[in-house]
Each structure stands twice: as structure tokens, then as C-alpha cells.
Design a protein around this motif. Structure first.
Motif, PDB file in Angstrom:
ATOM      1  N   TRP A   1      -7.333   6.145  -0.812  1.00 37.20           N
ATOM      2  CA  TRP A   1      -6.264   5.205  -0.500  1.00 37.20           C
ATOM      3  C   TRP A   1      -6.071   4.260  -1.668  1.00 37.20           C
ATOM      4  CZ3 TRP A   1      -8.580   0.573  -0.963  1.00 37.20           C
ATOM      5  CH2 TRP A   1      -9.947   0.499  -0.679  1.00 37.20           C
ATOM      6  N   LEU A   2      -4.960   3.580  -1.647  1.00 37.63           N
ATOM      7  CA  LEU A   2      -4.671   2.584  -2.677  1.00 37.63           C
ATOM      8  C   LEU A   2      -4.080   1.376  -1.984  1.00 37.63           C
ATOM      9  CD1 LEU A   2      -4.363   1.600  -5.604  1.00 37.63           C
ATOM     10  CD2 LEU A   2      -2.183   2.805  -5.680  1.00 37.63           C
ATOM     11  N   LEU A   3      -4.744   0.254  -2.113  1.00 36.70           N
ATOM     12  CA  LEU A   3      -4.302  -0.995  -1.503  1.00 36.70           C
ATOM     13  C   LEU A   3      -4.029  -2.002  -2.605  1.00 36.70           C
ATOM     14  CD1 LEU A   3      -3.984  -2.713   1.117  1.00 36.70           C
ATOM     15  CD2 LEU A   3      -6.374  -3.345   0.817  1.00 36.70           C
TER      16      LEU A   3
ATOM     17  N   MET B   1      -0.576  -5.618 -13.255  1.00 34.51           N
ATOM     18  CA  MET B   1      -1.469  -4.977 -12.293  1.00 34.51           C
ATOM     19  C   MET B   1      -2.605  -4.241 -12.979  1.00 34.51           C
ATOM     20  SD  MET B   1       0.991  -1.867 -11.030  1.00 34.51           S
ATOM     21  CE  MET B   1       2.426  -2.890 -10.918  1.00 34.51           C
ATOM     22  N   ALA B   2      -3.682  -4.027 -12.219  1.00 35.81           N
ATOM     23  CA  ALA B   2      -4.835  -3.241 -12.652  1.00 35.81           C
ATOM     24  C   ALA B   2      -5.447  -2.632 -11.402  1.00 35.81           C
ATOM     25  CB  ALA B   2      -5.857  -4.113 -13.367  1.00 35.81           C
ATOM     26  N   THR B   3      -6.131  -1.494 -11.557  1.00 33.20           N
ATOM     27  CA  THR B   3      -6.705  -0.802 -10.399  1.00 33.20           C
ATOM     28  C   THR B   3      -8.169  -0.489 -10.632  1.00 33.20           C
ATOM     29  OG1 THR B   3      -4.548   0.226  -9.990  1.00 33.20           O
ATOM     30  CG2 THR B   3      -6.425   1.181  -8.856  1.00 33.20           C
ATOM     31  N   ILE B   4      -8.993  -0.788  -9.631  1.00 32.72           N
ATOM     32  CA  ILE B   4     -10.414  -0.426  -9.654  1.00 32.72           C
ATOM     33  C   ILE B   4     -10.642   0.610  -8.556  1.00 32.72           C
ATOM     34  CG2 ILE B   4     -11.124  -2.654 -10.596  1.00 32.72           C
ATOM     35  CD1 ILE B   4     -12.065  -3.466  -7.804  1.00 32.72           C
ATOM     36  N   SER B   5     -11.756   1.336  -8.632  1.00 26.84           N
ATOM     37  CA  SER B   5     -12.032   2.319  -7.580  1.00 26.84           C
ATOM     38  C   SER B   5     -13.497   2.271  -7.178  1.00 26.84           C
ATOM     39  CB  SER B   5     -11.646   3.723  -8.035  1.00 26.84           C
ATOM     40  OG  SER B   5     -12.422   4.146  -9.116  1.00 26.84           O
ATOM     41  N   ASP B   6     -13.734   2.694  -5.932  1.00 30.04           N
ATOM     42  CA  ASP B   6     -15.103   2.746  -5.433  1.00 30.04           C
ATOM     43  C   ASP B   6     -15.645   4.166  -5.601  1.00 30.04           C
ATOM     44  OD1 ASP B   6     -14.336   4.362  -3.238  1.00 30.04           O
ATOM     45  OD2 ASP B   6     -14.212   2.671  -1.865  1.00 30.04           O
ATOM     46  N   PRO B   7     -16.927   4.382  -5.350  1.00 31.88           N
ATOM     47  CA  PRO B   7     -17.511   5.710  -5.551  1.00 31.88           C
ATOM     48  C   PRO B   7     -16.953   6.791  -4.624  1.00 31.88           C
ATOM     49  CG  PRO B   7     -19.241   4.040  -5.422  1.00 31.88           C
ATOM     50  CD  PRO B   7     -17.948   3.378  -5.038  1.00 31.88           C
ATOM     51  N   PHE B   8     -16.224   6.404  -3.579  1.00 32.25           N
ATOM     52  CA  PHE B   8     -15.706   7.362  -2.606  1.00 32.25           C
ATOM     53  C   PHE B   8     -14.236   7.687  -2.813  1.00 32.25           C
ATOM     54  CE2 PHE B   8     -19.105   4.797  -0.797  1.00 32.25           C
ATOM     55  CZ  PHE B   8     -20.050   5.788  -0.591  1.00 32.25           C
ATOM     56  N   GLY B   9     -13.612   7.137  -3.843  1.00 29.51           N
ATOM     57  CA  GLY B   9     -12.218   7.446  -4.140  1.00 29.51           C
ATOM     58  C   GLY B   9     -11.224   6.402  -3.672  1.00 29.51           C
ATOM     59  N   GLY B  10     -11.697   5.400  -2.950  1.00 32.51           N
ATOM     60  CA  GLY B  10     -10.801   4.331  -2.529  1.00 32.51           C
ATOM     61  C   GLY B  10     -10.445   3.467  -3.728  1.00 32.51           C
ATOM     62  N   ARG B  11      -9.208   3.020  -3.781  1.00 30.74           N
ATOM     63  CA  ARG B  11      -8.780   2.210  -4.912  1.00 30.74           C
ATOM     64  C   ARG B  11      -8.187   0.889  -4.442  1.00 30.74           C
ATOM     65  NH1 ARG B  11      -5.000   6.478  -6.673  1.00 30.74           N
ATOM     66  NH2 ARG B  11      -5.359   6.934  -4.513  1.00 30.74           N
ATOM     67  N   LEU B  12      -8.401  -0.123  -5.248  1.00 30.88           N
ATOM     68  CA  LEU B  12      -7.884  -1.463  -4.982  1.00 30.88           C
ATOM     69  C   LEU B  12      -7.143  -1.913  -6.230  1.00 30.88           C
ATOM     70  CD1 LEU B  12      -7.785  -4.043  -3.224  1.00 30.88           C
ATOM     71  CD2 LEU B  12      -9.928  -4.712  -4.329  1.00 30.88           C
TER      72      LEU B  12
ATOM     73  N   PHE C   1       0.837  -1.188   0.000  1.00 30.92           N
ATOM     74  CA  PHE C   1       0.000   0.000   0.000  1.00 30.92           C
ATOM     75  C   PHE C   1       0.876   1.242   0.000  1.00 30.92           C
ATOM     76  CE2 PHE C   1       0.795  -1.470   4.244  1.00 30.92           C
ATOM     77  CZ  PHE C   1       1.163  -0.334   4.934  1.00 30.92           C
ATOM     78  N   ARG C   2       0.308   2.334  -0.479  1.00 38.27           N
ATOM     79  CA  ARG C   2       0.981   3.616  -0.407  1.00 38.27           C
ATOM     80  C   ARG C   2      -0.045   4.725  -0.521  1.00 38.27           C
ATOM     81  NH1 ARG C   2       4.071   4.708  -6.128  1.00 38.27           N
ATOM     82  NH2 ARG C   2       2.283   4.350  -7.439  1.00 38.27           N
ATOM     83  N   PRO C   3       0.214   5.823   0.160  1.00 36.32           N
ATOM     84  CA  PRO C   3      -0.668   6.984  -0.009  1.00 36.32           C
ATOM     85  C   PRO C   3      -0.392   7.596  -1.380  1.00 36.32           C
ATOM     86  CG  PRO C   3       1.171   7.533   1.416  1.00 36.32           C
ATOM     87  CD  PRO C   3       1.274   6.059   1.108  1.00 36.32           C
ATOM     88  N   MET C   4      -1.383   8.215  -1.953  1.00 37.00           N
ATOM     89  CA  MET C   4      -1.226   8.830  -3.259  1.00 37.00           C
ATOM     90  C   MET C   4      -1.437  10.339  -3.116  1.00 37.00           C
ATOM     91  SD  MET C   4      -0.524   6.268  -5.150  1.00 37.00           S
ATOM     92  CE  MET C   4      -0.743   6.791  -6.830  1.00 37.00           C
ATOM     93  N   PRO C   5      -0.391  11.089  -2.804  1.00 39.36           N
ATOM     94  CA  PRO C   5      -0.542  12.540  -2.620  1.00 39.36           C
ATOM     95  C   PRO C   5      -1.196  13.205  -3.822  1.00 39.36           C
ATOM     96  CG  PRO C   5       1.684  11.810  -2.078  1.00 39.36           C
ATOM     97  CD  PRO C   5       0.966  10.647  -2.719  1.00 39.36           C
ATOM     98  N   GLY C   6      -2.143  14.062  -3.529  1.00 37.62           N
ATOM     99  CA  GLY C   6      -2.797  14.814  -4.582  1.00 37.62           C
ATOM    100  C   GLY C   6      -3.910  14.068  -5.304  1.00 37.62           C
ATOM    101  N   GLU C   7      -4.015  12.778  -5.131  1.00 37.98           N
ATOM    102  CA  GLU C   7      -5.049  12.023  -5.832  1.00 37.98           C
ATOM    103  C   GLU C   7      -6.214  11.666  -4.917  1.00 37.98           C
ATOM    104  OE1 GLU C   7      -3.762   8.798  -8.283  1.00 37.98           O
ATOM    105  OE2 GLU C   7      -1.901   9.816  -8.757  1.00 37.98           O
TER     106      GLU C   7
END
Length: 84
Positions: free
Chosen positions: A29-31, A65-76, A20-26
Motif C-alpha cells: 500500500w501507499l499512504l 514528496m518522499a517515500t519510505i517503505s517497510d520490510p513488508f512492502g508497505g510505503r509511506l 492514498f492510492r493502490p499501486m497496481p503491480g508494485e
């Protein structure tokens, strides 16, 4: 990381199992979670209408890798580490 950013790995023994890492400015979260097949794992949420933040791609010397996101900005992110 090569670009100077940081990334915290979740290790199982001496092998990465996720991270995991925080994504400054975006925002949000990203897990990262390790999966056996990135394309197969992202197909089901994509078919259900989930927002795909980053389509499946191969990162040299890391893996797929690939990334999905939820309606609140959280990303997996789904990740499969290559045997580099």
C-alpha cells in the motif's frame, strides 16, 4: 491525475491533508501524509536505516514528496502541498 491514474485525497475542509492510492503491480500500500517539511521528516528514518523508496523530490503543481517503505512492502509518503 494528469497521467490518468486515480488518487483519493483526505481533505480537511477544502485543503488536502493526505491521500492514498493502490499501486497496481508494485504490491503493498501507499499512504500519503502531509508534513511541514518533507526533507526534515524523511531524514530521521533515513538515518535509522529505513529503505527510501523515493528520495525527496518536487512534483510541479503538487508539492514536495518522499517515500519510505517497510520490510513488508508497505510505503509511506511524506508530502508538502505547494500553494499552486
Amino acid at each position: 491525475m494528469k497521467d490518468g491514474s486515480t488518487y483519493s485525497a483526505i481533505m480537511v475542509g477544502d485543503k488536502p491533508a493526505g491521500g492514498f492510492r493502490p499501486m497496481p503491480g508494485e504490491g503493498g500500500w501507499l499512504l500519503y501524509i502531509t508534513v511541514d517539511d518533507v526533507d526534515a521528516r524523511v531524514a530521521k528514518p533515513k538515518a535509522a536505516g529505513t529503505k527510501i523508496a523515493r528520495e525527496a523530490m518536487t512534483a510541479p503543481s503538487v508539492g514536495r514528496m518522499a517515500t519510505i517503505s517497510d520490510p513488508f512492502g508497505g510505503r509511506l509518503a511524506f508530502i508538502y502541498y505547494s500553494k499552486a
